[in-house]
Design a protein around this motif. Structure first.
Motif, PDB file in Angstrom:
ATOM      1  N   ALA A 114       0.789  -1.219   0.100  1.00  0.00           N
ATOM      2  CA  ALA A 114       0.046   0.072  -0.091  1.00  0.00           C
ATOM      3  C   ALA A 114       0.891   1.227  -0.129  1.00  0.00           C
ATOM      4  O   ALA A 114       0.495   2.317  -0.846  1.00  0.00           O
ATOM      5  CB  ALA A 114      -0.912   0.021   1.040  1.00  0.00           C
ATOM      6  N   ASN A 115       1.869   1.328   0.954  1.00  0.00           N
ATOM      7  CA  ASN A 115       2.548   2.436   0.820  1.00  0.00           C
ATOM      8  C   ASN A 115       4.162   2.432   0.251  1.00  0.00           C
ATOM      9  O   ASN A 115       4.769   3.464   0.506  1.00  0.00           O
ATOM     10  CB  ASN A 115       2.613   2.721   2.475  1.00  0.00           C
ATOM     11  N   LYS A 116       4.692   1.404  -0.097  1.00  0.00           N
ATOM     12  CA  LYS A 116       5.794   1.152  -0.910  1.00  0.00           C
ATOM     13  C   LYS A 116       7.166   1.270   0.537  1.00  0.00           C
ATOM     14  O   LYS A 116       8.005   1.842   0.051  1.00  0.00           O
ATOM     15  CB  LYS A 116       6.059   2.059  -2.079  1.00  0.00           C
ATOM     16  N   SER A 117       6.543   1.019   1.453  1.00  0.00           N
ATOM     17  CA  SER A 117       7.576   1.163   2.656  1.00  0.00           C
ATOM     18  C   SER A 117       7.425   0.062   3.678  1.00  0.00           C
ATOM     19  O   SER A 117       6.361  -0.546   3.678  1.00  0.00           O
ATOM     20  CB  SER A 117       7.528   2.514   3.085  1.00  0.00           C
ATOM     21  N   PHE A 118       8.415  -0.034   4.478  1.00  0.00           N
ATOM     22  CA  PHE A 118       8.380  -1.087   5.595  1.00  0.00           C
ATOM     23  C   PHE A 118       9.369  -0.731   6.649  1.00  0.00           C
ATOM     24  O   PHE A 118      10.022   0.322   6.481  1.00  0.00           O
ATOM     25  CB  PHE A 118       8.812  -2.609   5.063  1.00  0.00           C
ATOM     26  N   SER A 119       8.956  -1.275   7.893  1.00  0.00           N
ATOM     27  CA  SER A 119       9.736  -0.412   9.126  1.00  0.00           C
ATOM     28  C   SER A 119      10.867  -1.638   9.418  1.00  0.00           C
ATOM     29  O   SER A 119      10.869  -2.754   9.293  1.00  0.00           O
ATOM     30  CB  SER A 119       8.923  -0.548  10.253  1.00  0.00           C
ATOM     31  N   ARG A 120      11.741  -1.134   9.929  1.00  0.00           N
ATOM     32  CA  ARG A 120      13.074  -1.837  10.410  1.00  0.00           C
ATOM     33  C   ARG A 120      13.324  -1.170  11.846  1.00  0.00           C
ATOM     34  O   ARG A 120      14.017  -0.293  11.907  1.00  0.00           O
ATOM     35  CB  ARG A 120      14.073  -1.698   9.596  1.00  0.00           C
ATOM     36  N   GLY A 121      12.722  -1.571  12.799  1.00  0.00           N
ATOM     37  CA  GLY A 121      12.688  -1.188  14.095  1.00  0.00           C
ATOM     38  C   GLY A 121      12.251   0.131  14.278  1.00  0.00           C
ATOM     39  O   GLY A 121      10.865   0.368  13.795  1.00  0.00           O
ATOM     40  N   VAL A 122      12.752   1.259  14.579  1.00  0.00           N
ATOM     41  CA  VAL A 122      12.281   2.696  14.387  1.00  0.00           C
ATOM     42  C   VAL A 122      12.454   3.244  12.947  1.00  0.00           C
ATOM     43  O   VAL A 122      11.953   4.507  12.778  1.00  0.00           O
ATOM     44  CB  VAL A 122      13.017   3.548  15.631  1.00  0.00           C
ATOM     45  N   GLU A 123      12.979   2.686  12.143  1.00  0.00           N
ATOM     46  CA  GLU A 123      13.591   3.253  10.878  1.00  0.00           C
ATOM     47  C   GLU A 123      12.363   2.612   9.884  1.00  0.00           C
ATOM     48  O   GLU A 123      12.155   1.597   9.680  1.00  0.00           O
ATOM     49  CB  GLU A 123      14.728   2.751  10.475  1.00  0.00           C
ATOM     50  N   THR A 124      11.750   3.728   8.743  1.00  0.00           N
ATOM     51  CA  THR A 124      11.078   3.299   7.800  1.00  0.00           C
ATOM     52  C   THR A 124      11.832   3.218   6.535  1.00  0.00           C
ATOM     53  O   THR A 124      12.513   4.371   6.210  1.00  0.00           O
ATOM     54  CB  THR A 124       9.892   4.166   7.558  1.00  0.00           C
ATOM     55  N   LEU A 125      11.988   2.207   5.762  1.00  0.00           N
ATOM     56  CA  LEU A 125      12.668   2.001   4.449  1.00  0.00           C
ATOM     57  C   LEU A 125      11.508   2.126   3.331  1.00  0.00           C
ATOM     58  O   LEU A 125      10.279   1.467   3.612  1.00  0.00           O
ATOM     59  CB  LEU A 125      13.634   0.882   4.445  1.00  0.00           C
ATOM     60  N   GLY A 126      12.218   2.493   2.312  1.00  0.00           N
ATOM     61  CA  GLY A 126      11.123   2.182   0.938  1.00  0.00           C
ATOM     62  C   GLY A 126      12.045   1.397  -0.016  1.00  0.00           C
ATOM     63  O   GLY A 126      13.100   1.183  -0.167  1.00  0.00           O
ATOM     64  N   ALA A 127      11.165   0.922  -0.982  1.00  0.00           N
ATOM     65  CA  ALA A 127      11.729  -0.017  -2.055  1.00  0.00           C
ATOM     66  C   ALA A 127      10.609   0.287  -3.233  1.00  0.00           C
ATOM     67  O   ALA A 127       9.613   0.601  -3.187  1.00  0.00           O
ATOM     68  CB  ALA A 127      11.945  -1.394  -1.746  1.00  0.00           C
ATOM     69  N   GLU A 128      11.171  -0.268  -4.477  1.00  0.00           N
ATOM     70  CA  GLU A 128      10.443   0.070  -5.610  1.00  0.00           C
ATOM     71  C   GLU A 128       9.932  -1.414  -6.049  1.00  0.00           C
ATOM     72  O   GLU A 128       9.348  -1.271  -7.379  1.00  0.00           O
ATOM     73  CB  GLU A 128      11.189   0.719  -6.778  1.00  0.00           C
ATOM     74  N   ALA A 129      10.252  -2.556  -5.647  1.00  0.00           N
ATOM     75  CA  ALA A 129       9.956  -3.893  -6.136  1.00  0.00           C
ATOM     76  C   ALA A 129       8.326  -4.205  -6.291  1.00  0.00           C
ATOM     77  O   ALA A 129       7.835  -3.916  -5.506  1.00  0.00           O
ATOM     78  CB  ALA A 129      10.709  -5.052  -5.363  1.00  0.00           C
TER      79      ALA A 129
END
Length: 725
Positions: A321-336
């Protein structure tokens, strides 16, 4: 046969029967492809010629063929094939010959191999180490510059041309294998402007056929809709964060593109997915597959009883939905882009009657919130099982070339290109609109990257994009009755509303609408209610009543008028099933003693079979003591050898029909390409495709379509019924 030949105005038949050149020849399209894309295309049947028992993806072989056999000169092609075979024989590592290859490296000191290489960071020693899948060696030191230039080595591995050296030391901790050089098997650059200029030289039909041949399929085996369904499989490569699902029978090539077509796609088993592998490993911070690959495809995704990780489903929903995912307190994005493919075990009407078209998915994924993230549902049941004759021997893009072209277009957005001609329905939600836009943008990039599309061409792919999203939403409505129904369609600027339906909705309207929510307001609900009420009726022409004086049932006879035959035009979609001459034509032919059929194309064996099936239905419907005159107006083949076969076929049909009380006269059709039927009862039926409405099949005796027409898929066609008297 002489009378038939005279009646049709045929040319003389050669006394010796003539000769047919059976050698494969390039088509006009192949010549055009080589003219405008010289060096970037290859003959697609060459992959099989060189592959042998080498278990390598097609893009690896085509990379090599593109280096040595990208030509239309036969001598160059043959020389290139031999070169590629030699390279594979000498440098491709077969797992069972790994010790022999190791020996060659040791004895020669340095040796070039083709292998799949993956790299991992050894935190203890602070070095990158490579593993060679086929050669079976690991711990090979890789410098940071190589890893930085090719980060996909860290995730999943990459097929490479490598020079490997051997140097033994007394230190057991040091690997004797040394990586001399590494070159991933993929292109480094291409001319995008040249690609756009060359695209403008092709018609839309030619370009679609070129793309089909690039995938490896023979376009002659597919209708227009079938071609578009194949091309939708490419959208994840050209569109960022595109979520696609395809469910259907086994053997239709659902996963082929994601494993063989591009070096930018990764195919994994649905049961092998974990959060660290797919998204991020919290223990070391290493990104997963979505951070490095353009397309991540999940094979064998279906299976109700498959165990799933709830945490994975939740993070996947957020990413889709948002093109992102969380790693602990950090939110990362990807294009796959995410692709889900799986097999179905039931027919479409069965699923529609008992559940929904997502019924095969694991329980955790059979969730409206997850399904609503999907942009398009490819109806896999419309795709034919892959057969040998479906593969192309024509020219197509070298896979690596088109893969780089598609990757470069991921930065572009063509989603608004329809807005100068059409507007979407106002009640289409934002998520539905996003799904339609992304599919439309992807198809525009694939078909019209030069942005030279007519209003009719844009309408075609807009309608197709809406249908794919509607299929998703309609099934969600079955699962979650609280979701608002949507009126899917579009409106031409200054024109009237055009609604869009799915093909299975047209084929099985009763089952498709049976589980709609009460708020849908569908006319079908009222129809079904009427049908349910009618189910309590007695015999045809009577209504059950109770005699109030005796308490017994009596029948009240009522006069039931004969049903009025439809007048007007009807269109039928490609891949639709459930149609036959019996339903389309026979109601209008009953009672006729004279029938005219104008069809210039009764030439091939399958066209003769169509005619026989119509004549057989007419014969079975009439009184055995009656006779019917049937006049066929058609044209002869021009080639003598084919004309001879056509005349033999028509002669056999005439003789066979006569035995069933149908006198068939054959004459030359004066009308050119028009196809129609006229009866002495006052009906004229205009046939868009004549009798040739069914798609080609393999023709095996065990194919159910050979027994019943309604089991066959049709080509797109229209029929107009006109009452002349």
């Amino acid at each position: 046969m002489t009378n038939l030949e005279d009646a049709l105005g045929g040319i003389d038949i050669l006394a010796d029967g003539g000769t047919i050149d059976t050698a494969p020849a390039k088509s006009a399209l192949d010549d055009k492809i080589n003219e405008h894309f010289a060096g970037a295309v290859v003959r697609k049947d060459l992959v099989k010629a060189v592959k042998g028992n080498a278990i390598v993806p097609s893009y690896v072989l085509e990379y090599l063929l593109g280096q040595y056999a990208a030509s239309d000169d036969e001598a160059t092609i043959q020389a290139g094939i031999e070169t590629v075979r030699k390279i594979l024989a000498e440098h491709y590592v077969h797992r069972n010959e790994s010790e022999l290859v190791k020996s060659k490296i040791k004895e020669r000191g340095r040796y070039r191999i083709i292998d799949k290489v993956s790299v991992a960071l050894n935190e203890k020693d602070d070095v990158y180490q490579a593993t060679f899948a086929k050669l079976g060696i690991s711990g090979v030191i890789v410098d940071s510059a190589t890893v930085g230039a090719h980060p996909k080595l860290l995730v999943g591995g990459v097929w490479c041309l490598c020079d490997v050296e051997y140097f033994h030391t007394e230190d057991a901790r040091v690997s004797p294998w040394i990586l001399g050089s590494l070159k991933p098997i993929q292109m480094s650059n291409f001319d995008y402007d040249g690609y756009l200029d060359a695209r403008a030289k092709f018609t839309t039909d030619e370009w679609i056929d070129l793309l089909l041949q690039s995938i490896g399929f023979n376009p002659e085996m597919f209708g227009r809709r079938g071609k578009l369904l194949q091309l939708v499989r490419l959208i994840p490569f050209v569109e960022r964060n595109y979520n696609l699902v395809e469910l259907g029978p086994k053997g239709t090539g659902k996963s082929h593109i994601y494993s063989e077509f591009s070096p930018h796609g990764m195919l994994i088993s649905g049961g092998e997915v974990t959060v660290p592998k797919l998204f991020v490993n919290n223990s070391n911070g290493r990104l997963g597959l979505v951070g490095y690959w353009d397309v991540v495809a999940f094979d064998e995704f279906a299976g109700k009883k498959k165990r799933t990780d709830k945490a994975l489903v939740d993070i996947m929903k957020n990413y889709m939905a948002n093109k992102s995912f969380s790693r602990g307190v950090e939110t990362l994005g990807a294009e796959a882009s995410m692709v889900f493919v799986g097999n179905t075990s039931h027919t479409v009407p069965y699923m529609l009657k008992h559940s929904d078209l997502f019924d095969e998915l694991p329980e955790s994924y059979h969730d409206p919130a997850f399904l609503d993230r999907l942009h398009f549902y490819i109806p896999g049941w419309e795709v034919d099982t892959i057969r040998s004759e479906m593969f192309s021997s024509g020219y197509g893009f070298v896979v690596d070339y088109i893969a780089e072209v598609l990757k470069s277009m991921r930065n572009l957005d063509y989603s608004d290109r329809y807005q100068q001609y059409f507007t979407l329905g106002s009640d289409i939600s934002t998520r539905d609109r996003d799904g339609i836009h992304k599919t439309f943008s992807g198809l525009m990039k694939l078909l019209y990257p030069h942005e030279q599309a007519t209003a009719e061409e844009i309408e075609e792919i807009l309608r197709f994009s809406i249908e794919g999203r509607k299929r998703v939403k309609d099934q969600i409505l079955r699962i979650d009755a609280t979701m608002a129904d949507v009126r899917f369609g579009y409106e031409p600027i200054g024109g009237g509303w055009t609604s869009v339906t799915t093909l299975e909705e047209d084929e099985f309207p009763t089952y498709y609408r049976a589980h709609r929510t009460a708020s849908s307001g569908d006319d079908a609900d009222a129809d079904m209610g009427a049908e349910a009420a009618g189910a309590d009726r007695g015999d045809e022409g009577s209504l059950p009543r109770v005699d109030l004086t005796t308490g017994t049932d009596v029948q009240i006879e009522v006069e039931v008028p004969e049903p009025k035959l439809f007048e007007g035009h009807r269109d039928f979609a490609e891949n639709q099933r459930g149609l036959s001459y019996e339903t389309l034509l026979m109601p209008y032919l009953e009672g006729a003693t004279e029938v005219e059929l104008h069809d210039p194309y009764v030439r091939m064996s399958h066209q003769g079979r169509n005619l026989v099936e119509l004549l057989a239905m007419i014969a079975s419907a009439k009184d055995p003591a009656d006779e019917i005159n049937f006049k066929l107006f058609t044209l002869l083949e021009e080639e003598p050898e084919y004309q001879k076969k056509q005349l033999q076929m028509l002669n056999e049909i005439v003789q066979g029909a006569a035995q069933q009380g149908i006198k068939v006269d054959v004459a030359k059709d004066p009308g050119g390409h028009d196809r129609w039927i006229r009866t002495d009862t006052g009906w004229r039926i205009n046939l868009g495709r004549g009798l040739d409405i069914f798609q080609k099949s393999d023709g095996g005796w065990f194919d159910f379509g050979n027994s019943r027409q309604e089991f066959r898929q049709v080509r797109a066609f229209g029929v107009t019924y006109i009452r002349e008297a």
